[in-house]
Every structure is written in C-alpha cells, then in structure tokens.
Design a protein around this motif. Structure first.
Motif, PDB file in Angstrom:
ATOM      1  N   SER A 170       0.825  -1.206   0.000  1.00 37.50           N
ATOM      2  CA  SER A 170       0.000   0.000   0.000  1.00 37.50           C
ATOM      3  C   SER A 170       0.860   1.258   0.000  1.00 37.50           C
ATOM      4  O   SER A 170       0.560   2.233  -0.697  1.00 37.50           O
ATOM      5  CB  SER A 170      -0.927  -0.006   1.214  1.00 37.50           C
ATOM      6  N   THR A 174       0.755   4.071  -2.901  1.00 38.73           N
ATOM      7  CA  THR A 174       0.455   5.463  -2.559  1.00 38.73           C
ATOM      8  C   THR A 174       1.593   6.389  -2.958  1.00 38.73           C
ATOM      9  O   THR A 174       1.371   7.491  -3.460  1.00 38.73           O
ATOM     10  CB  THR A 174       0.190   5.589  -1.047  1.00 38.73           C
ATOM     11  N   SER A 204      -4.454  14.129   0.804  1.00 41.16           N
ATOM     12  CA  SER A 204      -5.081  12.848   1.142  1.00 41.16           C
ATOM     13  C   SER A 204      -4.072  11.708   1.075  1.00 41.16           C
ATOM     14  O   SER A 204      -4.054  10.819   1.939  1.00 41.16           O
ATOM     15  CB  SER A 204      -6.257  12.567   0.202  1.00 41.16           C
ATOM     16  N   GLU A 207      -1.744  11.879   4.063  1.00 47.90           N
ATOM     17  CA  GLU A 207      -2.385  11.374   5.282  1.00 47.90           C
ATOM     18  C   GLU A 207      -2.468   9.846   5.258  1.00 47.90           C
ATOM     19  O   GLU A 207      -2.270   9.186   6.278  1.00 47.90           O
ATOM     20  CB  GLU A 207      -3.779  11.975   5.435  1.00 47.90           C
ATOM     21  N   LYS A 208      -2.720   9.288   4.078  1.00 42.93           N
ATOM     22  CA  LYS A 208      -2.763   7.826   3.954  1.00 42.93           C
ATOM     23  C   LYS A 208      -1.390   7.228   4.229  1.00 42.93           C
ATOM     24  O   LYS A 208      -1.266   6.200   4.923  1.00 42.93           O
ATOM     25  CB  LYS A 208      -3.238   7.448   2.553  1.00 42.93           C
ATOM     26  N   GLN A 212       0.656   4.609   7.727  1.00 47.89           N
ATOM     27  CA  GLN A 212       1.464   3.394   7.632  1.00 47.89           C
ATOM     28  C   GLN A 212       2.898   3.599   8.107  1.00 47.89           C
ATOM     29  O   GLN A 212       3.476   2.726   8.751  1.00 47.89           O
ATOM     30  CB  GLN A 212       1.476   2.885   6.189  1.00 47.89           C
TER      31      GLN A 212
END
Length: 445
Positions: A170, A174, A204, A207-208, A212
């Motif tokens: 992920s 991202t 966004s 922040e994602k 992690q």
C-alpha cells in the motif's frame, strides 16, 4: 464615467459568479473525504488613465487572484503526525492482544498445574494403574498445550507479517500515486481549480502514507512534495516524479526490518512500526515459552532416568523434543513412570524418585514462570492500551481543529450563496445604471 462604471460592474459580476461557483462546489463536496473548503481570493483592479498623471493608477473594480484552499499546513502536519502515532499504538495493541489470546486461551498454565496435581495424587499409591494412567495423560495434555500455544503464536506472527507486507504494498502504491500528482502539480496553473484539486489529492495521499509510516515532508513552490520516512534525515520515498520502493525482510526470529531503495529504514510511527513492535514482543514471548518448555523437558527427563519404573526397569525420558513446538510424550504406558529409586524391584511402593521429581519441578517452577509470562503480556496490553487511547484522543483533537478550518459548514455556505447572489445582482444593477446615465447624456440637446 459610464465606461468606468461598466468596468467596475463587470468585474463585480465576474467575481460574484466565481464566488457562487466555488460555494456550490463546497456544498457539493461537503461530505467528500479529503476535500478542503475553497474560497475566492480577490484583488483590486487598477488601470492607467491618460487623463491622470503619468504612472497614476485608477481603481476599476476587482479581479480574481485565485482559488484559495482554507487549510493550514501546520494543522495538516499535526494531523499526520498524531495520526501516525495513533496508528502505531493501535497496531501494536492489536498484535499484543492476539499474542495474549494465543498464550492464555491454550491453557498452558492450567496444564502444568494439573500435571503437578496428578503427580501428587500418584504419591498416595504409586502402584495404582489408574493414577499412573492419569499422570501420563496429564503429561500428554501438557505437551499438547505447549504445541498449541506455539502454533497459535506462529499464526499470530504469520498474520502480522502478512498485514505488514500488505501495508508495504500500500505504501508503494500510494507513493507512486503521489509522484504522479507531483508531476501534474508542476504543470498546473497557479491558483487554478485543477491545482487545488491536485493539492487535495496530495494531502489525502500524505495522510494515507502517514497512517502506515512516519513521514517528513518538504513542499516546493509549485505544491509538489518530497517525502522522507523515518524522520527528516531518513531515506527519500518520493522526490518529484519518482518514488523509491519500500521492502520488508523477515529475520530468523520472525521480526521484520525495512529497506527503502536498498537503504535501511527505521520506522518510529505508523501502523507498520506498530506491527514491527508487536512482532518483536512476539519473538520475546516465544523465546520465554520455549524456555519454559525446555525446562519442563529437562527437569522431568533428568528425574525419570534417575529412577526405576513399576516393572523395575531403568526410567526412560518422559518427554521428547527441545521446545514448545516439538515437545511430545515419549512414554507409552503409565507403568513407565519412574516413581521408585534406581535399583528398586518390580511394584515397588518406594516413592523417593517421585518425590525428587516433584521437588525438581517445584524448584524449576514452570507454573510460576508461565504465570509471570502471562502477567507480563497482560501488563503490556494494559499499558499500551492506555497509551493508544491517549494518542487517539490527541489525534482526534488535531482532526477536529483541522476540520473546523478546512471543513465545509453548510450554514455558512448557504449564507454565502445569498450574499454572493446579491452582489451579482448589485453589479448587474450598476451596469444598468451606467447604461441609463450614458443614454441620458446622449439625449442632452
């Protein structure tokens, strides 16, 4: 004069129309995740006049300076930082809770206590077949509970590593998306609607990412961002239009480590850091469980080979294996439990060796060691839960503060609709007045 009024009125209608469009966009996206409220930035419109002194500026209305996103970079940074800390604590607590369940629910402590109780009962009549069979079955149960606990911990570790590997994927996805946004920001016009949408997407994605891994950001004048992980001195994850690849390695004890573009990366917050900490705790718990199992095997086998069984034969090891995963019952019959001292005859009621076995178990105290292990895990869960709750509260407060500034208030937007509509109508009325004045001047004889 009429031309000046027309210029002013025309600029006013354009500004009011743009403000109405932005207000409508705010209302439409009020519930959209990651959307930051927009507003129109206006500036004075100045023109040169041939009738004035050279270099003099006459005000002739307003101009649209750009579309402004109502987001404070400091507050956004706080949301990312506090959210990353909360994600780390949450992932760690979840992992510790799974570890606690794996050890506690398998009943290793109870199995140790029950086996010791069966040996104590055997003292009353060492020749009783049922008591010997009961002690043998309790030894079998003890070995099986150690096996179950070990396999349960292995399952917890596999789950944590699977989740961590998924999170690594992920992060890479991202980061690649963020690099593409950087490229598009470099081509976008300043203060345009396209740029503000890209900035929303950028924030966004940041922040994602912060959920992690811990990230450090540096913003360029065009809005693009450079992202490092593991602090401001850490390796670069995103730089302009390129993104490095985050990779995970698994050590022999099941713990994990990370590299970014081939360079070692140390994570201090984010869900990946929390899973790494949980796996480190898991490795410690597994080591302690194996030590307890090895102690039980060594203690019982040492006592067994020092005595004689019910047939008078020399005692054989009670258990096989060397750790929790491979411990197993080695005897096939209760009569093989060496309760009598070496050299005793068949059916001896001498329990000297059984007493020595129980004394050795009490000295090794596997039940106490298991109780300490369980208490340590429970204490860790309780302590980390308090920390997690505090960090989640702090992260929630930071989000509320940002939402109060960047979020859409429908009541305020409804008021703006009325205000900008009236401004548009007023500018239109000025244009009408200017036209009437011009017509009146032309009608003068």
């Amino acid at each position: 004069m009429a031309a000046d009024l027309l210029t002013i009125a025309r600029s006013g209608t354009r500004a009011a129309k743009a403000a109405l469009d932005v207000t409508a966009q705010n209302i439409t996206n009020a519930s959209s995740a990651g959307y930051v409220r927009r507003s129109v930035s206006l500036a004075e419109l100045g023109v040169n006049s041939v009738l004035s002194q050279p270099g003099a500026i006459n005000l002739a209305g307003v101009r649209i300076a750009g579309i402004v996103r109502n987001a404070d970079m400091f507050r956004q940074s706080e949301v990312r930082r506090t959210g990353s800390d909360a994600a780390r604590a949450g992932a760690e607590v979840q992992g510790l809770q799974n570890i606690e369940s794996a050890v506690e629910q398998t009943g290793v402590y109870d199995a140790i206590v029950d086996f010791e109780a069966a040996l104590k009962q055997l003292l009353s009549d060492p020749t009783d077949g049922s008591l010997r069979a009961s002690a043998l079955e309790q030894a079998r149960t003890l070995a099986q509970t150690f096996n179950t606990a070990a396999s349960s911990l292995d399952a917890v570790g596999e789950g944590l590593r699977f989740e961590a590997q998924d999170a690594v994927g992920s992060v890479n996805t991202t980061a690649a998306e963020l690099a593409r946004v950087n490229l598009r920001l470099g081509r976008a016009s300043d203060a345009s609607s396209d740029q503000t949408s890209l900035l929303d997407q950028r924030d966004s994605l940041l922040e994602k990412l912060s959920g992690q891994v811990d990230i450090s950001t540096t913003f360029a004048a065009d809005g693009s961002v450079q992202v490092r992980i593991g602090g401001s001195g850490g390796p670069s994850l995103v730089n302009g239009g390129s993104a490095a690849t985050l990779a995970m390695t698994v050590d022999a004890d099941g713990t994990i480590a990370f590299t970014l573009g081939g360079a070692a990366a140390t994570l201090s917050s984010g869900a990946l850091a929390g899973k790494g900490q949980a796996l480190t705790e898991l490795a410690g718990v597994r080591e302690q469980l194996d030590a307890i199992a090895a102690g039980v095997i060594s203690t019982l086998n040492t006592a067994q080979v020092a005595g004689a069984d019910l047939t008078g034969a020399a005692g054989q090891p009670l258990l096989s294996g060397s750790a929790a995963a491979d411990i197993a019952l080695a005897l096939t019959s209760g009569s093989q439990i060496a309760t009598a001292p070496a050299g005793s005859g068949a059916n001896s009621r001498d329990t000297s060796n059984l007493v020595a076995m129980r004394a050795a178990l009490e000295s090794a105290d596997p039940a106490g060691a298991m109780d300490a292990l369980l208490f340590g895990i429970s204490s860790a869960v309780a302590g980390r839960t308090v920390t997690r709750n505090a960090l989640e509260s702090i992260a929630g407060t930071a989000k509320v503060a940002l939402q109060a500034q960047a979020g859409v208030d429908l009541d305020e937007e409804a008021l703006n609709l009325t205000r900008f509509q009236q401004a548009f109508q007023a500018s239109g009325r000025i244009m009408q007045v200017a036209s009437d004045i011009f017509d009146s001047i032309l009608a003068i004889r």
